[in-house]
Design an enzyme around this catalytic site. Structure first.
Site, PDB file in Angstrom:
ATOM      1  N   HIS A 209       0.875  -1.188   0.000  1.00  0.00           N
ATOM      2  CA  HIS A 209       0.000   0.000   0.000  1.00  0.00           C
ATOM      3  C   HIS A 209       0.908   1.233   0.000  1.00  0.00           C
ATOM      4  O   HIS A 209       2.077   1.154   0.409  1.00  0.00           O
ATOM      5  CB  HIS A 209      -0.942  -0.049   1.202  1.00  0.00           C
ATOM      6  CG  HIS A 209      -2.055  -1.041   1.006  1.00  0.00           C
ATOM      7  ND1 HIS A 209      -3.315  -0.679   0.593  1.00  0.00           N
ATOM      8  CD2 HIS A 209      -2.077  -2.397   1.127  1.00  0.00           C
ATOM      9  CE1 HIS A 209      -4.076  -1.775   0.466  1.00  0.00           C
ATOM     10  NE2 HIS A 209      -3.343  -2.822   0.795  1.00  0.00           N
ATOM     11  N   CYS A 240      -7.819  -1.049   3.295  1.00  0.00           N
ATOM     12  CA  CYS A 240      -8.505  -2.082   4.064  1.00  0.00           C
ATOM     13  C   CYS A 240      -9.424  -1.421   5.082  1.00  0.00           C
ATOM     14  O   CYS A 240      -9.015  -0.495   5.784  1.00  0.00           O
ATOM     15  CB  CYS A 240      -7.474  -2.966   4.771  1.00  0.00           C
ATOM     16  SG  CYS A 240      -8.227  -4.204   5.829  1.00  0.00           S
TER      17      CYS A 240
HETATM   18  P1  HMG Z   1     -17.165 -13.596  12.789  1.00  0.00           P
HETATM   19  O1  HMG Z   1     -18.269 -12.614  13.138  1.00  0.00           O
HETATM   20  O2  HMG Z   1     -16.126 -13.861  13.797  1.00  0.00           O
HETATM   21  O3  HMG Z   1     -17.679 -14.994  12.267  1.00  0.00           O
HETATM   22  O4  HMG Z   1     -16.489 -13.082  11.440  1.00  0.00           O
HETATM   23  P2  HMG Z   1     -18.965 -15.805  12.401  1.00  0.00           P
HETATM   24  O5  HMG Z   1     -18.624 -17.150  11.905  1.00  0.00           O
HETATM   25  O6  HMG Z   1     -19.523 -15.658  13.784  1.00  0.00           O
HETATM   26  O7  HMG Z   1     -19.977 -15.145  11.356  1.00  0.00           O
HETATM   27  C1  HMG Z   1     -20.614 -13.903  11.552  1.00  0.00           C
HETATM   28  C2  HMG Z   1     -21.689 -13.738  10.494  1.00  0.00           C
HETATM   29  O8  HMG Z   1     -21.122 -13.697   9.197  1.00  0.00           O
HETATM   30  C3  HMG Z   1     -22.671 -14.894  10.465  1.00  0.00           C
HETATM   31  O9  HMG Z   1     -23.887 -14.375   9.984  1.00  0.00           O
HETATM   32  C4  HMG Z   1     -22.064 -15.796   9.434  1.00  0.00           C
HETATM   33  O10 HMG Z   1     -23.010 -16.633   8.853  1.00  0.00           O
HETATM   34  C5  HMG Z   1     -21.540 -14.827   8.418  1.00  0.00           C
HETATM   35  P3  HMG Z   1     -25.151 -14.150  10.958  1.00  0.00           P
HETATM   36  O11 HMG Z   1     -25.383 -15.488  11.573  1.00  0.00           O
HETATM   37  O12 HMG Z   1     -24.693 -13.122  11.970  1.00  0.00           O
HETATM   38  O13 HMG Z   1     -26.214 -13.673  10.042  1.00  0.00           O
HETATM   39  N1  HMG Z   1     -20.383 -15.320   7.677  1.00  0.00           N
HETATM   40  C6  HMG Z   1     -20.259 -15.225   6.350  1.00  0.00           C
HETATM   41  N2  HMG Z   1     -21.055 -14.715   5.403  1.00  0.00           N
HETATM   42  C7  HMG Z   1     -20.610 -14.781   4.130  1.00  0.00           C
HETATM   43  N3  HMG Z   1     -19.412 -15.285   3.777  1.00  0.00           N
HETATM   44  C8  HMG Z   1     -18.598 -15.792   4.702  1.00  0.00           C
HETATM   45  C9  HMG Z   1     -19.006 -15.777   6.044  1.00  0.00           C
HETATM   46  N4  HMG Z   1     -18.426 -16.190   7.184  1.00  0.00           N
HETATM   47  C10 HMG Z   1     -19.275 -15.914   8.171  1.00  0.00           C
HETATM   48  N5  HMG Z   1     -17.416 -16.288   4.319  1.00  0.00           N
HETATM   49  C11 HMG Z   1     -15.211 -13.339   9.444  1.00  0.00           C
HETATM   50  C12 HMG Z   1     -15.370 -13.738  10.889  1.00  0.00           C
HETATM   51  C13 HMG Z   1     -13.868 -13.850   8.971  1.00  0.00           C
HETATM   52  C14 HMG Z   1     -16.351 -13.958   8.642  1.00  0.00           C
HETATM   53  C15 HMG Z   1     -15.292 -11.807   9.365  1.00  0.00           C
HETATM   54  O14 HMG Z   1     -14.382 -11.277  10.269  1.00  0.00           O
HETATM   55  C16 HMG Z   1     -14.995 -11.275   7.979  1.00  0.00           C
HETATM   56  O15 HMG Z   1     -15.732 -11.516   7.034  1.00  0.00           O
HETATM   57  N6  HMG Z   1     -13.917 -10.503   7.860  1.00  0.00           N
HETATM   58  C17 HMG Z   1     -13.536  -9.987   6.548  1.00  0.00           C
HETATM   59  C18 HMG Z   1     -12.494  -8.982   6.690  1.00  0.00           C
HETATM   60  C19 HMG Z   1     -12.089  -8.492   5.325  1.00  0.00           C
HETATM   61  O16 HMG Z   1     -12.656  -8.826   4.291  1.00  0.00           O
HETATM   62  N7  HMG Z   1     -11.070  -7.629   5.339  1.00  0.00           N
HETATM   63  C20 HMG Z   1     -10.559  -7.076   4.131  1.00  0.00           C
HETATM   64  C21 HMG Z   1      -9.814  -8.067   3.292  1.00  0.00           C
HETATM   65  S1  HMG Z   1      -8.186  -8.413   3.900  1.00  0.00           S
HETATM   66  C22 HMG Z   1      -7.215  -7.149   3.257  1.00  0.00           C
HETATM   67  O17 HMG Z   1      -7.717  -6.220   2.675  1.00  0.00           O
HETATM   68  C23 HMG Z   1      -5.728  -7.290   3.399  1.00  0.00           C
HETATM   69  C24 HMG Z   1      -5.030  -7.685   2.103  1.00  0.00           C
HETATM   70  O18 HMG Z   1      -5.281  -6.750   1.064  1.00  0.00           O
HETATM   71  C25 HMG Z   1      -3.511  -7.733   2.342  1.00  0.00           C
HETATM   72  C26 HMG Z   1      -3.045  -6.462   3.064  1.00  0.00           C
HETATM   73  O19 HMG Z   1      -3.049  -5.383   2.463  1.00  0.00           O
HETATM   74  O20 HMG Z   1      -2.728  -6.601   4.247  1.00  0.00           O
HETATM   75  C27 HMG Z   1      -5.459  -9.062   1.615  1.00  0.00           C
HETATM   76 MG    MG Z   2      -4.290  -4.901   0.819  1.00  0.00          MG
END
Ligand code: HMG
Ligand code: MG
Length: 302
Positions: A209, A240
């Site tokens: 970044h 992010c």
């Molecule tokens: P959580 O709340 O701990 O998990 O989230 P959970 O299992 O209790 O699920 C919570 C709710 O989400 C539930 O729904 C699940 O069903 C649903 P509810 O019962 O409340 O209606 N759920 C999902 N829905 C769709 N798809 C799924 C999914 N999993 C659970 N896969 C979790 C844990 C990992 C899901 C959450 O923290 C999350 O989605 N985080 C995403 C964070 C993210 O996307 N960050 C940005 C990307 S990373 C980035 O940008 C860095 C990168 O570029 C490299 C860098 O620059 O460093 C790659």
């Molecule tokens: Mg990134």
């Protein structure tokens, strides 16, 4: 180490670039962006992520976007998956590669994916196995490989540890990510060398970044180690949601301009890429963050 003669760029604009965008971006616009990127010669595009829509609403249209892209032979399409649920949703959309993402900092791991580093690795273990069993490639991203918004400096040993854990669960390639763009060339080299303790040179990429304007310099520093694969984001889009204040990835146009100027091949048509960047910047009503694209655009319209 001689500089690589060819570099592979993954445009992460549709995913990293747009995931934090507050205004709605219709699936059709994301699909058109992917189309323009592949027309410009990108052969690797990170299209979307199968994460919780409560956490990242902008990526809720993941399946629609994957269904809408017009696949071109020779182009690979990747998506992020944080857990088995994400993989199960992603597989029917036929990604060529899935990306699991862990952090080198505990605090960031908690904020981003709501679990510890160790828990995240255990969560990824079945994801990696299931993806490989379906012949889908698996890449791992190591966030906060140089610095963390909550913990400050991150030691290279932390990066080596996450790389080792990823290696152990079968991840095939790791991206060393400077999530908040605080890295400078020597620190970035140390982080890459840490990953290189556990992965071959051909299985390590840089993901920088550009928050502090160091990403191009960091890219050059990585090239000097022989690293030849990088993520970049068209028009420098993005950031992010769990790294407040951090800006987008280094602009793909800027990286391409630098590499071509150094005689390094990318297979990318810079003019076409500038058009792709103009398309998405126009849609967002924002100026491109790419200096090279802005210069080329100014020259065209002068
Ligand atoms: P959580 O709340 O701990 O998990 O989230 P959970 O299992 O209790 O699920 C919570 C709710 O989400 C539930 O729904 C699940 O069903 C649903 P509810 O019962 O409340 O209606 N759920 C999902 N829905 C769709 N798809 C799924 C999914 N999993 C659970 N896969 C979790 C844990 C990992 C899901 C959450 O923290 C999350 O989605 N985080 C995403 C964070 C993210 O996307 N960050 C940005 C990307 S990373 C980035 O940008 C860095 C990168 O570029 C490299 C860098 O620059 O460093 C790659
Ligand atoms: Mg990134």
């Amino acid at each position: 180490m001689p500089l690589p003669s060819r570099v592979k760029l993954v445009d992460v604009g549709p995913r990293d670039g747009l995931q934090n965008e507050k205004q709605p971006v219709p699936a059709a616009v994301k699909i058109e962006l992917v189309q323009r990127l592949q027309q410009a010669g990108l052969t690797e595009i990170e299209v979307t992520s199968f994460v919780s829509p409560k956490w990242v609403p902008q990526m809720a249209d993941n399946a629609e976007v994957m269904a809408g892209i017009v696949r071109q032979p020779g182009v690979r399409y990747s998506v992020l998956v944080p857990n088995l649920r994400g993989l199960e949703a992603a597989l029917p959309t036929r990604p060529d590669e899935v990306v699991v993402f862990a952090a080198a900092s505990e605090a960031f791991s908690q904020r981003n994916i709501n679990c510890s580093i160790e828990e995240s690795i255990e969560r990824f273990r079945p994801v990696v196995a299931a993806a490989l069993a379906q012949n889908v490639a698996v890449r791992g991203a190591i966030s906060c490989a140089v610095g963390c918004p909550y913990e400050g400096d991150v030691a290279p040993e932390r990066v080596a540890m996450v790389a080792r854990l990823m290696r152990e669960i079968g991840v095939q390639h790791v991206g060393v990510a400077d999530t908040i763009g605080v890295g400078t060339p020597l620190k970035v080299q140390r982080a890459l060398e840490a990953a290189l303790q556990h992965f071959a040179l051909d299985a390590v990429s840089g993901h920088f970044h550009d928050t502090y304007g160091q990403a191009l310099a960091n890219t050059l520093a990585a090239l000097q180690l022989g690293v030849w694969q990088f993520d970049a984001s068209v028009a420098g889009l993005g950031g992010c949601p769990y790294a407040k204040g951090a800006t987008g990835n280094v602009a793909t146009e800027d990286v391409v301009y630098m590499l071509h100027g150094m005689g390094i091949d990318t297979g990318i048509d810079l003019d076409g890429l500038v058009d792709a960047g103009a398309f998405i910047s126009d849609f967002l009503g924002r100026k491109s963050q790419s200096r090279a694209a802005t210069a080329i655009w100014n020259k065209r319209t002068a």
